[in-house]
Each structure stands twice: as structure tokens, then as C-alpha cells.
Enzyme design. Structure first.
Site, mmCIF file in Angstrom:
data_model
loop_
_atom_site.group_PDB
_atom_site.id
_atom_site.type_symbol
_atom_site.label_atom_id
_atom_site.label_comp_id
_atom_site.label_asym_id
_atom_site.label_seq_id
_atom_site.Cartn_x
_atom_site.Cartn_y
_atom_site.Cartn_z
ATOM 1 N N GLY A 1 0.987 -1.180 -0.104
ATOM 2 C CA GLY A 1 -0.024 0.055 -0.011
ATOM 3 C C GLY A 1 0.809 1.313 -0.228
ATOM 4 N N GLY B 1 0.263 4.423 -1.073
ATOM 5 C CA GLY B 1 -0.329 5.535 -1.130
ATOM 6 C C GLY B 1 0.323 6.413 -0.300
ATOM 7 N N ARG B 2 -0.387 7.921 -0.340
ATOM 8 C CA ARG B 2 0.641 8.913 0.237
ATOM 9 C C ARG B 2 1.004 8.589 1.610
ATOM 10 N NH1 ARG B 2 -0.722 15.208 -0.062
ATOM 11 N NH2 ARG B 2 1.146 16.112 0.900
ATOM 12 N N MET B 3 0.204 7.950 2.585
ATOM 13 C CA MET B 3 0.333 7.758 3.955
ATOM 14 C C MET B 3 1.367 6.696 3.998
ATOM 15 S SD MET B 3 -2.340 7.532 6.977
ATOM 16 C CE MET B 3 -1.678 7.444 8.884
ATOM 17 N N GLY B 4 1.091 5.636 3.296
ATOM 18 C CA GLY B 4 1.960 4.261 3.297
ATOM 19 C C GLY B 4 3.332 4.667 2.697
ATOM 20 N N ASP C 1 2.783 -2.320 -4.434
ATOM 21 C CA ASP C 1 1.277 -1.448 -4.671
ATOM 22 C C ASP C 1 0.860 -2.002 -6.155
ATOM 23 O OD1 ASP C 1 -0.095 1.070 -3.134
ATOM 24 O OD2 ASP C 1 0.005 0.988 -5.628
ATOM 25 N N ASN D 1 -7.725 1.913 8.440
ATOM 26 C CA ASN D 1 -8.982 2.158 9.253
ATOM 27 C C ASN D 1 -9.935 1.011 9.186
ATOM 28 O OD1 ASN D 1 -8.134 4.375 10.687
ATOM 29 N ND2 ASN D 1 -8.614 5.746 8.759
ATOM 30 N N LYS E 1 -8.759 3.483 17.586
ATOM 31 C CA LYS E 1 -8.803 4.606 16.696
ATOM 32 C C LYS E 1 -10.213 5.080 15.981
ATOM 33 C CE LYS E 1 -6.608 6.575 13.070
ATOM 34 N NZ LYS E 1 -7.556 6.743 12.053
ATOM 35 N N HIS F 1 -11.153 7.637 18.410
ATOM 36 C CA HIS F 1 -10.358 8.460 18.163
ATOM 37 C C HIS F 1 -10.827 9.616 16.836
ATOM 38 C CE1 HIS F 1 -7.194 10.285 15.466
ATOM 39 N NE2 HIS F 1 -6.275 10.573 16.543
ATOM 40 N N ASN F 2 -11.077 8.808 15.834
ATOM 41 C CA ASN F 2 -11.552 9.672 14.850
ATOM 42 C C ASN F 2 -13.046 10.242 14.814
ATOM 43 O OD1 ASN F 2 -9.420 8.503 13.609
ATOM 44 N ND2 ASN F 2 -10.229 8.048 11.659
ATOM 45 N N GLU G 1 -12.325 13.447 16.828
ATOM 46 C CA GLU G 1 -11.896 14.283 15.782
ATOM 47 C C GLU G 1 -13.012 14.985 15.072
ATOM 48 O OE1 GLU G 1 -10.349 13.025 11.522
ATOM 49 O OE2 GLU G 1 -8.668 12.930 13.042
ATOM 50 N N TYR G 2 -14.002 14.452 14.847
ATOM 51 C CA TYR G 2 -15.097 14.939 14.102
ATOM 52 C C TYR G 2 -15.762 15.859 14.879
ATOM 53 C CZ TYR G 2 -16.111 11.177 10.619
ATOM 54 O OH TYR G 2 -15.947 10.314 9.466
#
Length: 297
Positions: free
Chosen positions: A3, A5-8, A26, A91, A169, A172-173, A176-177
Site C-alpha cells: 500500500g 499511497g501517500r500515507m503508506g 502496490d 482504518n 482508532k 479517536h476519529n 476528531e469529528y
């Protein structure tokens, strides 16, 4: 790591800087090429990635929840052996994580659900990691968590059995909302008080220092308002990736009231409607019973 992607990719970069060896794959070949240029070993498939890893293997997944992560885990599991470890840093729904851990344990493969927070800033600042699963597997993988965390002493931890990491998590999210919604409402109220001609960017910067509402989210708000004071380049459309819904559903299942988080989720739904039917019906009802003025197309 699977993976890119940007975070990975950023997580892989942080691990590389910390002296870890990374094998990356990927579906997007260009993403693999980019991380190979920074020192990772590229793989052409899941089977190739597993073959290039030294036993016992540790495979970190940064794949979207739902069918993508389910398919990926099933494909990886076919290639693994006893004492290998899968770390799901995405997630995923914690109930899916509990099920996957049980299924993989029958093969002798450990599954760690690693709730990961930090977004695009994690490369420089480090990631907050909430890990669930078997304690022995966590302890084996702890050097990886220490490298990804803000420091080897803080910002990460073992939070409980399988599913606990993704559950924490999820909450946590949800929090965050609520925090984001509170900032959004407060700044909207100030923006509406036009007689004061308030400089919202300046106010955000004032609040960054000494205020009881200072936070990283406020820092991000200050940066956004500095770049675009009236946010003219944005539409009032707010998406959600699922964790808020799961949090609200859990509150219903446990009969634990979370009105702020629930309302924040509902506000996101409303933001996607340009002409909500409910608003039209409210207008129609006022006209029907009281002859109040309305706006017609």
C-alpha cells in the site's frame, strides 16, 4: 509493506530513515518505483514481496477498509507461514479485525490491528499508533512502532487484544469529528459578525498561544485561513470515510450517549446536500399552517 499511497509511502520513508529494510508493493507501479528510488526493495506481486522477506516475516498493510483490505489479507495469508505477522495499519472495522485475527491464528499467523493517526504530517512528526492483538507479536514488532512513533518513548502503545487497536482508532476519529465541527461552527459565527470585520486568520493565530482551545487542529485551521482567508477556493462539502458512522453505531449498541460526535456526523451528511428535501418540506409546512413567506424556484 503493501500500500504505497501517500500515507503508506511516508511511513515507508520514515522506516527507511530509521534503518529498517523495506520491501514494497502496490498495484500502482509508479508508487513502487518512487519508494525504490529512496532505498526500498521493490516487489512485482504479493508473492514476490513475501519471497523477498526474511522469515519470520512482518507485513504492514496500508489499504482502504472493506473489500480492498479483505482481498489483500486473503492474498497475503495464502503466502505466509507459522510465526509470520500481518500488521493492518488502515482504518478497518474492529469487528473485521477480530474475525481476521481468529482466522489467521488457525494458520499460526499473528494479526495486529494498528490504529494509525498522523496523516500526511507523520513523516516529519511521527505517527500515533494504537495496537491490538497478541502481546507477544506486539513485542516482536515494537522496534517498528518505535521508529514510526514521534519518539521511541511516546506516541504508541499496546492497547488490548485483537480489535482493540482499531476500536480505539475508531473512537479517536469520532472525537476528531466533534473537535473539527466545534472549530467550524465557532469560526462561522465570527465570520457572520460582519460589523466587527474580524480577521479570522489573526484570531486563529492568537488562539494558538496560551488559549485553552489551542491544538494541532487549530494550527491547521490557522494555516488554511492564512492561505485563503474566506476559503473562496473550497466548497462546503465534507466527506466521511466511515469511522464516525461506526462510532455512532457503537454508541447505540452500548447505549452510551455521544451527542456531539453524532451531530458532527449529521452535519457532514447535510453538507453534501445543495437543496435538501427536508428543508423544502419545512418551508412547505410553514406556508400551509401559517401562510408564512416562502421562496419558490
Amino acid at each position: 509493506m503493501i500500500g504505497m499511497g501517500r500515507m503508506g509511502s511516508n511511513m515507508a520513508r520514515r522506516l527507511l530513515k530509521g534503518g529498517h529494510s523495506i520491501v514494497a508493493w502496490d498495484p500502482a507501479k509508479e508508487a513502487v518505483t518512487a519508494i525504490v528510488a529512496e532505498g526500498a526493495i521493490g516487489a512485482t506481486s504479493i508473492a514476490d514481496l513475501v519471497e523477498k522477506l526474511k522469515y519470520p516475516r512482518a507485513i504492514w498493510l496500508m489499504v482502504p477498509s472493506g473489500e480492498p483490505i479483505e482481498t489483500t489479507i486473503n492474498g497475503v495469508a495464502e503466502q505466509l507461514s507459522k510465526d509470520d505477522v500481518i500488521i493492518d495499519g488502515g482504518n478497518s472495522n474492529y469487528k473485521d479485525s477480530m474475525r481476521r485475527a481468529k482466522t489467521l491464528s488457525e494458520k499460526g499467523v499473528a494479526y495486529l490491528d494498528a490504529g494509525t493517526s498522523g496523516g500526511i504530517w507523520g513523516l516529519a512528526e511521527g505517527y500515533s499508533l494504537m495496537v491490538g492483538g497478541k502481546k507477544e507479536a506486539y513485542e516482536r514488532m515494537e522496534p517498528i512502532f518505535q521508529t514510526l512513533a514521534p519518539s521511541p518513548q511516546q506516541g504508541y502503545g499496546y492497547v488490548g487484544p485483537s480489535g482493540a487497536g482499531h476500536f480505539v482508532k475508531m473512537v479517536h476519529n469520532g472525537i476528531e469529528y466533534g473537535l473539527m465541527q466545534a472549530y467550524a461552527e465557532g469560526f462561522e459565527l465570527m465570520q457572520a459578525k460582519q460589523e466587527f470585520d474580524l480577521d479570522l486568520s489573526q484570531i486563529a493565530q492568537i488562539w494558538q498561544h496560551g488559549s485553552v482551545v489551542r491544538s494541532w487542529l487549530l494550527d491547521l485551521a490557522a494555516a488554511a485561513l492564512k492561505d485563503d482567508p474566506q476559503l473562496d477556493n473550497l466548497e462546503a462539502y465534507v466527506d466521511d470515510s466511515g469511522e464516525g458512522r461506526w462510532t455512532v453505531q457503537e454508541s447505540i449498541d452500548l447505549a452510551v450517549p455521544i451527542p456531539v460526535i453524532s451531530q458532527a456526523l449529521q452535519a457532514r451528511f447535510r453538507s453534501r446536500q445543495s437543496q435538501p428535501f427536508g428543508g423544502k418540506l419545512l418551508s412547505a409546512l410553514r406556508e400551509q399552517f401559517g401562510g408564512h413567506s416562502i421562496k419558490r424556484k
